[in-house]
Motif scaffolding. Structure first.
Motif, PDB file in Angstrom:
ATOM      1  N   TYR A 249     -26.489  35.327  47.632  1.00 30.16           N
ATOM      2  CA  TYR A 249     -26.941  35.801  48.948  1.00 30.16           C
ATOM      3  C   TYR A 249     -28.161  36.711  48.808  1.00 30.16           C
ATOM      4  N   LEU A 250     -28.152  37.603  47.832  1.00 29.56           N
ATOM      5  CA  LEU A 250     -29.303  38.495  47.643  1.00 29.56           C
ATOM      6  C   LEU A 250     -30.577  37.702  47.380  1.00 29.56           C
ATOM      7  N   LEU A 251     -30.453  36.620  46.621  1.00 25.17           N
ATOM      8  CA  LEU A 251     -31.625  35.778  46.392  1.00 25.17           C
ATOM      9  C   LEU A 251     -32.016  35.041  47.668  1.00 25.17           C
ATOM     10  N   PRO A 269     -40.186  37.288  67.544  1.00 31.69           N
ATOM     11  CA  PRO A 269     -38.839  37.384  68.137  1.00 31.69           C
ATOM     12  C   PRO A 269     -37.738  37.052  67.143  1.00 31.69           C
ATOM     13  N   ALA A 270     -38.095  36.468  66.002  1.00 35.96           N
ATOM     14  CA  ALA A 270     -37.090  36.093  65.010  1.00 35.96           C
ATOM     15  C   ALA A 270     -36.613  37.278  64.186  1.00 35.96           C
ATOM     16  N   LEU A 271     -37.453  38.306  64.010  1.00 34.08           N
ATOM     17  CA  LEU A 271     -37.097  39.386  63.100  1.00 34.08           C
ATOM     18  C   LEU A 271     -35.879  40.195  63.554  1.00 34.08           C
ATOM     19  N   PRO A 272     -35.741  40.570  64.826  1.00 32.09           N
ATOM     20  CA  PRO A 272     -34.486  41.240  65.227  1.00 32.09           C
ATOM     21  C   PRO A 272     -33.262  40.358  65.012  1.00 32.09           C
ATOM     22  N   LEU A 273     -33.406  39.054  65.200  1.00 35.98           N
ATOM     23  CA  LEU A 273     -32.286  38.141  64.957  1.00 35.98           C
ATOM     24  C   LEU A 273     -31.942  38.084  63.474  1.00 35.98           C
ATOM     25  N   HIS A 274     -32.963  38.124  62.631  1.00 37.09           N
ATOM     26  CA  HIS A 274     -32.713  38.151  61.190  1.00 37.09           C
ATOM     27  C   HIS A 274     -31.976  39.428  60.792  1.00 37.09           C
ATOM     28  N   VAL A 278     -28.161  39.642  59.085  1.00 37.03           N
ATOM     29  CA  VAL A 278     -27.899  40.366  57.834  1.00 37.03           C
ATOM     30  C   VAL A 278     -26.751  41.360  58.029  1.00 37.03           C
ATOM     31  N   MET A 279     -26.777  42.106  59.135  1.00 41.72           N
ATOM     32  CA  MET A 279     -25.712  43.079  59.409  1.00 41.72           C
ATOM     33  C   MET A 279     -24.361  42.383  59.577  1.00 41.72           C
ATOM     34  N   LEU A 280     -24.337  41.271  60.292  1.00 42.98           N
ATOM     35  CA  LEU A 280     -23.082  40.543  60.500  1.00 42.98           C
ATOM     36  C   LEU A 280     -22.554  39.984  59.184  1.00 42.98           C
ATOM     37  N   PHE A 281     -23.450  39.533  58.322  1.00 45.54           N
ATOM     38  CA  PHE A 281     -22.986  39.016  57.031  1.00 45.54           C
ATOM     39  C   PHE A 281     -22.395  40.126  56.180  1.00 45.54           C
ATOM     40  N   LEU A 282     -23.032  41.284  56.150  1.00 46.60           N
ATOM     41  CA  LEU A 282     -22.507  42.385  55.344  1.00 46.60           C
ATOM     42  C   LEU A 282     -21.136  42.825  55.850  1.00 46.60           C
ATOM     43  N   LEU A 283     -20.955  42.861  57.162  1.00 46.27           N
ATOM     44  CA  LEU A 283     -19.636  43.193  57.713  1.00 46.27           C
ATOM     45  C   LEU A 283     -18.603  42.135  57.350  1.00 46.27           C
ATOM     46  N   PHE A 313     -14.859  35.396  62.314  1.00 45.04           N
ATOM     47  CA  PHE A 313     -15.605  35.659  63.542  1.00 45.04           C
ATOM     48  C   PHE A 313     -16.990  36.229  63.242  1.00 45.04           C
ATOM     49  N   LEU A 314     -17.060  37.157  62.309  1.00 46.77           N
ATOM     50  CA  LEU A 314     -18.349  37.749  61.969  1.00 46.77           C
ATOM     51  C   LEU A 314     -19.278  36.738  61.308  1.00 46.77           C
ATOM     52  N   LEU A 315     -18.720  35.866  60.471  1.00 50.13           N
ATOM     53  CA  LEU A 315     -19.544  34.851  59.821  1.00 50.13           C
ATOM     54  C   LEU A 315     -20.056  33.832  60.833  1.00 50.13           C
ATOM     55  N   CYS A 316     -19.250  33.510  61.834  1.00 47.09           N
ATOM     56  CA  CYS A 316     -19.713  32.616  62.892  1.00 47.09           C
ATOM     57  C   CYS A 316     -20.883  33.251  63.645  1.00 47.09           C
ATOM     58  N   GLY A 317     -20.745  34.534  63.987  1.00 46.92           N
ATOM     59  CA  GLY A 317     -21.845  35.221  64.650  1.00 46.92           C
ATOM     60  C   GLY A 317     -23.090  35.266  63.793  1.00 46.92           C
ATOM     61  N   CYS A 318     -22.918  35.472  62.486  1.00 44.73           N
ATOM     62  CA  CYS A 318     -24.042  35.472  61.555  1.00 44.73           C
ATOM     63  C   CYS A 318     -24.751  34.128  61.551  1.00 44.73           C
TER      64      CYS A 318
END
Length: 380
Positions: A249-251, A269-274, A278-283, A313-318
Motif C-alpha cells: 500500500y505504501l508503494l 477536485p480529485a485531491l480532496p477525494l484522494h 487515504v484516511m478511510l484506508f488507514l482506519l 464498511f470503511l474499505l467500501c468507502g475508500c
C-alpha cells in the motif's frame, strides 16, 4: 359406546368456510390469501445460527460468541443465508452493494463520455475497422479489479462455512481478489494520478514491476498464513498478513502522496477525494488489525458492529472515494497520456495485469491443494 371426535384446526376452518359460503351469494368469488403449498415446500428452512462452541475452531472469530452458521449444510443453504441474520450478513452485503455501486458508477461515466472509455470500439477514426483506446484501458482494469475483489470477498464470507475445504479455498480466492485490486490501483494511480516529477523519479521508473511483485507476495503471504497457523492465532500470523500488504500500500499510494504533499488541494477536485480515501484506508487497516470493539464486550457485537464489519464498511468507502478521484484524474490526464508514457509502455503495463492474475491464481490453487492434503491427513 359412542366415540367422541375432536375437530381439528382444518375441520374448523372447513366448517367456517362452508357456513360463510352458504350465507353468501353464489356468484361472489372466494379469494385465498394463503401462499401456495408448493411454493412453501420449495423454500428450504434454514437452521438457526449457533454459538462458537458448536462449530470447529477454524470457523471461529475471537470475541464473537454467536451468530455462526453450522457447517456441513447443502450449498443452497449458504447461498440463501444471504437473507438470514448471522455474524457475516453485513460483511457480505457491504461488499455486494459496493461492487454494484462501482459497476454502476463506471457504466454511467462511460455513457456520459463516449464509447472510447471502454478501451475499445468497433468503429475507428476513419469510420471503419477496430481501434483500441489505450489511454482508457487502465481505467477499465481498475474498475474490473475493484468489482473482482469486492465480489470475491462477498463470496468468501457468504459460503465459507460449508466445510473446511471450502473455507480455505474461498479465502484463498479472496486473497487473489485483493492482489488483483492492489495492482489495479497501482496501475491507475501511476498513470492517472501522478505528476511529471514523480513519474521521472527512480521510484516512478520501477513502480509498476515492484507493485506487481508486492501484490503477488501479499497474496502468497496471506495464503501461507491462513494455511500455516491455527487458532488461537499467534501475533506473527497477523504480521505475516499485514506487513506485505502494508508495504504494497505504501508503494501504491506514493504517487498520490507526492501530489498531496506538493500541490495545492484546490488545484484539482480529485485531491480532496484522494485524501479521503487515504484516511478511510488507514482506519480500515486499524479495524482489520485490532479486534475492537468486540474485545471490550465479547458477544456484544456479534451481529452488528464488530471490527471486521467496520473494516468492510470503511474499505467500501475508500474504494468509492478512490474511484471518484480516479475518474477526475482520468479526465485531467487523458489528453496527454500517450505523449507522456507512450502507447507501447501503456500496452505493456496493461498486459502485466492478466499475467499477475494468472500467477496469483496458480499460487492459490497450489495452496488449496496443500490444504486439501493437510485436511485428509488430519482426518485419518
Amino acid at each position: 359406546m359412542k366415540s367422541s371426535v375432536v375437530p381439528t384446526h382444518t375441520d374448523l376452518n372447513t366448517s367456517a368456510s362452508s357456513r360463510t359460503n352458504r350465507g353468501s351469494s353464489p356468484m361472489m368469488p372466494r379469494v385465498s390469501l394463503s401462499a401456495p403449498s408448493l411454493f412453501l415446500a420449495a423454500l428450504p428452512s434454514l437452521p438457526p445460527t449457533v454459538r462458537d462452541v458448536d462449530v470447529p475452531p477454524l470457523f471461529r472469530e475471537r470475541f464473537i460468541l454467536s451468530g455462526y452458521r453450522p457447517p456441513g449444510l447443502p450449498w443452497r443453504c449458504y447461498v440463501l443465508s444471504l437473507f438470514q441474520i448471522h455474524n457475516e450478513t453485513l460483511s457480505v452485503w457491504s461488499h455486494l452493494l459496493a461492487a454494484v455501486c462501482v459497476a454502476l458508477r463506471f457504466t454511467v461515466f462511460t455513457a456520459l463520455h463516449g464509447g472510447g472509455i471502454l478501451g475499445f470500439r468497433l468503429q475507428g477514426p476513419e469510420g471503419q475497422g477496430f481501434s483500441v483506446d489505450v489511454s482508457s484501458l487502465p481505467l477499465v482494469l481498475y474498475a474490473f479489479s475493484a468489482v473482482t475483489y469486492l465480489s470475491c470477498s462477498a463470496a468468501a464470507h457468504l459460503l465459507q462455512s460449508h466445510s473446511e475445504t471450502a473455507h480455505y479455498s474461498l479465502f484463498f480466492l479472496d486473497y487473489v481478489g485483493v492482489a488483483i485490486y492492489q495492482y489495479g490501483c497501482a496501475l491507475a494511480l501511476c498513470l492517472y494520478s501522478s505528476d511529471t516529477t514523480w513519474t521521472q523519479s527512480m521510484l516512478g521508473q520501477v513502480f509498476l514491476p515492484a507493485a506487481a511483485l508486492l501484490a503477488w507476495l501479499s497474496c502468497t503471504a496471506c495464503c501461507y498464513a491462513k494455511l500455516r497457523f491455527r487458532r488461537p492465532y499467534p501475533l506473527h500470523r497477523k504480521l505475516c498478513q499485514v506487513l506485505p500488504m502494508g508495504v504494497a500500500y505504501l508503494l501504491d499510494i506514493s504517487p498520490v502522496a507526492h501530489r498531496l504533499a506538493t500541490h495545492s488541494w484546490s488545484s484539482s477536485p480529485a485531491l480532496p477525494l484522494h485524501f479521503l480515501q487515504v484516511m478511510l484506508f488507514l482506519l480500515s487497516a486499524f479495524f482489520f488489525s485490532c479486534p475492537v470493539p468486540e474485545r471490550c464486550s465479547p458477544g456484544g457485537y456479534d451481529i452488528v458492529g464488530h471490527g471486521h464489519q467496520l473494516f468492510h464498511f470503511l474499505l467500501c468507502g475508500c474504494t468509492l472515494a478512490q474511484q471518484e478521484a480516479l475518474l477526475q484524474d482520468f479526465l485531467w490526464r487523458r489528453p496527454a497520456l500517450l505523449r507522456v508514457f507512450g502507447e507501447q509502455h501503456l500496452l505493456l503495463a496493461c498486459a502485466s495485469f492478466p499475467l499477475l492474475t494468472l500467477c496469483c491464481a496458480l499460487t492459490a490453487l497450489a495452496m488449496r491443494q496443500r490444504a486439501h492434503t493437510q485436511l485428509r491427513k488430519e482426518q485419518r
